[in-house]
Design an enzyme around this catalytic site. Structure first.
Site, PDB file in Angstrom:
ATOM      1  N   ASP A 273       0.897  -1.274  -0.112  1.00  0.00           N
ATOM      2  CA  ASP A 273      -0.054  -0.130  -0.116  1.00  0.00           C
ATOM      3  C   ASP A 273       0.700   1.296   0.112  1.00  0.00           C
ATOM      4  O   ASP A 273       1.382   1.516   0.850  1.00  0.00           O
ATOM      5  CB  ASP A 273      -0.910   0.005   1.267  1.00  0.00           C
ATOM      6  CG  ASP A 273      -1.937   0.947   1.415  1.00  0.00           C
ATOM      7  OD1 ASP A 273      -2.406   1.615   0.091  1.00  0.00           O
ATOM      8  OD2 ASP A 273      -2.552   1.386   2.272  1.00  0.00           O
ATOM      9  N   CYS A 330      -8.764  12.385  -1.861  1.00  0.00           N
ATOM     10  CA  CYS A 330      -7.237  12.545  -2.037  1.00  0.00           C
ATOM     11  C   CYS A 330      -6.751  13.748  -2.742  1.00  0.00           C
ATOM     12  O   CYS A 330      -7.363  14.365  -3.661  1.00  0.00           O
ATOM     13  CB  CYS A 330      -6.808  11.308  -2.968  1.00  0.00           C
ATOM     14  SG  CYS A 330      -4.950  11.246  -2.983  1.00  0.00           S
ATOM     15  N   ARG A 426       2.744   5.140   4.261  1.00  0.00           N
ATOM     16  CA  ARG A 426       2.107   4.798   2.773  1.00  0.00           C
ATOM     17  C   ARG A 426       2.529   6.098   1.858  1.00  0.00           C
ATOM     18  O   ARG A 426       2.775   5.934   0.539  1.00  0.00           O
ATOM     19  CB  ARG A 426       0.725   4.913   2.905  1.00  0.00           C
ATOM     20  CG  ARG A 426      -0.013   4.795   1.496  1.00  0.00           C
ATOM     21  CD  ARG A 426      -1.596   4.687   1.650  1.00  0.00           C
ATOM     22  NE  ARG A 426      -2.075   4.047   0.619  1.00  0.00           N
ATOM     23  CZ  ARG A 426      -2.503   4.627  -0.434  1.00  0.00           C
ATOM     24  NH1 ARG A 426      -2.317   6.124  -0.495  1.00  0.00           N
ATOM     25  NH2 ARG A 426      -3.025   4.125  -1.332  1.00  0.00           N
TER      26      ARG A 426
END
EC number: 1.1.1.205
Length: 452
Positions: A273, A330, A426
């Protein structure tokens, strides 16, 4: 000239190669598919696909490894419906392993978390459970030796057993129902459901061969099941009946031990991820995992170009995630100035992935069913969704009231809030003194159950 031209002369749309090879980037909303001729019924359409080289899907949908989307309960629900859930890793290894193990052994309607008390507990203890349980006033309690699931079943206490008891200090041994109808743990699901419907009881305990309580079937859950549409596909499961569950990990050294623990718990695949999958860190972790766990599929990403995809495929990736900055919460494209329109990214990665025989997920940007159709038509093996499943009963977190609406929290893994709990790995910024957000936090309205 009245001669009718050939049929092909009326195909006035553009081929995908014409649309996506002009140096312009497109999102799903920038394109529309032309209808064609239909010579089959909708019921004959087969949507089965693959998550990765060795993991099948009955339904090409995957829930995202976000800490407000996919925990053990969501992963179990998705697999029960023929899809897949990827358990997030913004938690300790022990917590993630427990979630994977819970999801793998999940059986729909089998409540392994039903409250259990001992015979020495009192009516007051049962009443106290009401305020802390999802069913409120309709709490059923199994009475077992030791007061825990797994102990020998002694009785059941339902609302009818306690509603007219004035002395709340009365022990459960005095009020519990002892003559019980039970179902064996290995019984087929259809047999168990039929027995529950026929027994006219609110709860049907599930016991093993030794008479120990291992779960319970509740009539309220059966009513809920019957109110849901039929499952679109058989469960995503192994031959032994255990559900298929994937899990996310990072690319740090301690993630090697996490991967081993997840594989031992039953994970069928791990997802590396990262917001940027084309990195030395991911290549090194991929090579390690393929050597240490050859039977564990490794899905890499995220990527948005054919060159990125090919590098990971040549290193041994069993699957890919495609998308960068396209999710609803995002902000990578705005903050970092990198990414690509999701439709264009899916098309170009798809050309490489199909040639190499590697399945891939279109991750992010799915706002409606039309977006799913476009992603699959452009070559994706499946779509990965976050906001679509956020706010459901199965998503992690508690509901709360906001401006008169019942909502659940939903946040990007690049939000500062999520980074403070560990998701900064991440974004390759876990060692940075300054955290730069690549996502936002918010809340989404209650959507009900993912089964619906």
């Amino acid at each position: 000239d009245t001669t009718m031209p050939e049929l092909g002369a009326f195909y006035d749309g553009f081929q995908a190669s014409q649309i996506f090879c002009q140096g312009v980037t497109y999102t799903y909303d920038d394109i529309i598919l032309h209808p064609g001729h239909i010579n089959f019924g909708a019921e004959t359409v087969d949507l089965s696909s693959k998550l990765s080289k060795n993991v099948p899907l009955g339904v090409p949908m995957v829930s995202s490894p976000m800490d407000t989307v996919t925990g053990g309960r969501m992963a179990a629900a998705m697999a029960s419906l023929g899809a897949m859930g990827v358990v997030h890793y913004n938690q300790t290894t022990e917590e993630q392993v427990a979630a994977v193990r819970e999801a793998c052994t999940f059986r729909r309607l089998y409540d392994v978390n039903m409250p259990c008390l001992s015979t020495s507990a009192t009516v007051a203890d049962v009443l106290a459970l009401r305020g802390n349980h999802a069913r409120g006033d309709n709490v059923d309690v199994l009475v077992t030796e030791g007061g825990q699931m797994g102990g020998k079943l002694l009785g059941v206490v339902t609302n009818r057993d306690v509603e007219f008891v004035n002395d709340t200090a009365t022990s459960l041994e005095e009020v519990m129902t002892r003559e019980l109808i039970t179902v064996e743990a290995g019984a087929a699901a259809e047999q168990a459901y039929a027995q529950l419907a026929a027994c006219k009881k609110g709860v049907l305990p599930v016991v093993d061969a030794s008479g120990n309580a291992v779960a319970a079937l509740a009539r309220a859950d059966l009513r809920s099941l019957r109110a849901c549409p039929a499952a679109p596909a058989p469960p995503s499961a192994r031959s032994d009946g255990r559900l298929l569950v994937a899990a996310a990990i990072g690319t740090r050294e301690d993630d090697k031990a996490r991967a081993a623990a997840l594989a031992a718990a039953g994970a069928c695949a791990v997802v590396l991820d990262s917001s940027q999958g084309d990195s030395t860190f991911q290549l090194n972790m991929l090579r390690y995992l393929k050597g240490a766990h050859p039977n564990l599929d490794v899905i890499c990403g995220n990527v948005v170009t054919g060159a990125q995809a090919l590098r990971l495929i040549q290193a041994g990736a069993d699957g890919l995630r495609v998308g960068m900055g396209s999710g609803s919460i995002c902000t990578t494209q705005e903050v970092c100035a990198v990414g690509r329109g999701q439709a264009t990214a899916v098309y170009h990665v798809g050309r490489v992935a199909r040639h190499e025989g590697v399945p891939f997920m279109a991750d992010g940007g799915i706002q409606n069913s039309g977006n799913i159709t476009k992603a699959l038509a452009l070559g994706a093996s499946a779509v990965m969704c976050g906001s679509m499943f956020a706010g459901t009963e199965e998503a992690p977190g508690e509901f709360f009231m906001y401006e008169g609406k019942r909502v659940k929290r939903y946040r990007g893994m690049g939000s500062l809030e999520a980074m403070q709990q560990g998701s900064d790995t991440r974004y390759l910024s876990d060692k940075s003194r300054l955290k730069i957000a690549q996502g936002v936090s918010g809340a989404v309205a209650d959507k009900g159950s993912v089964y619906k």
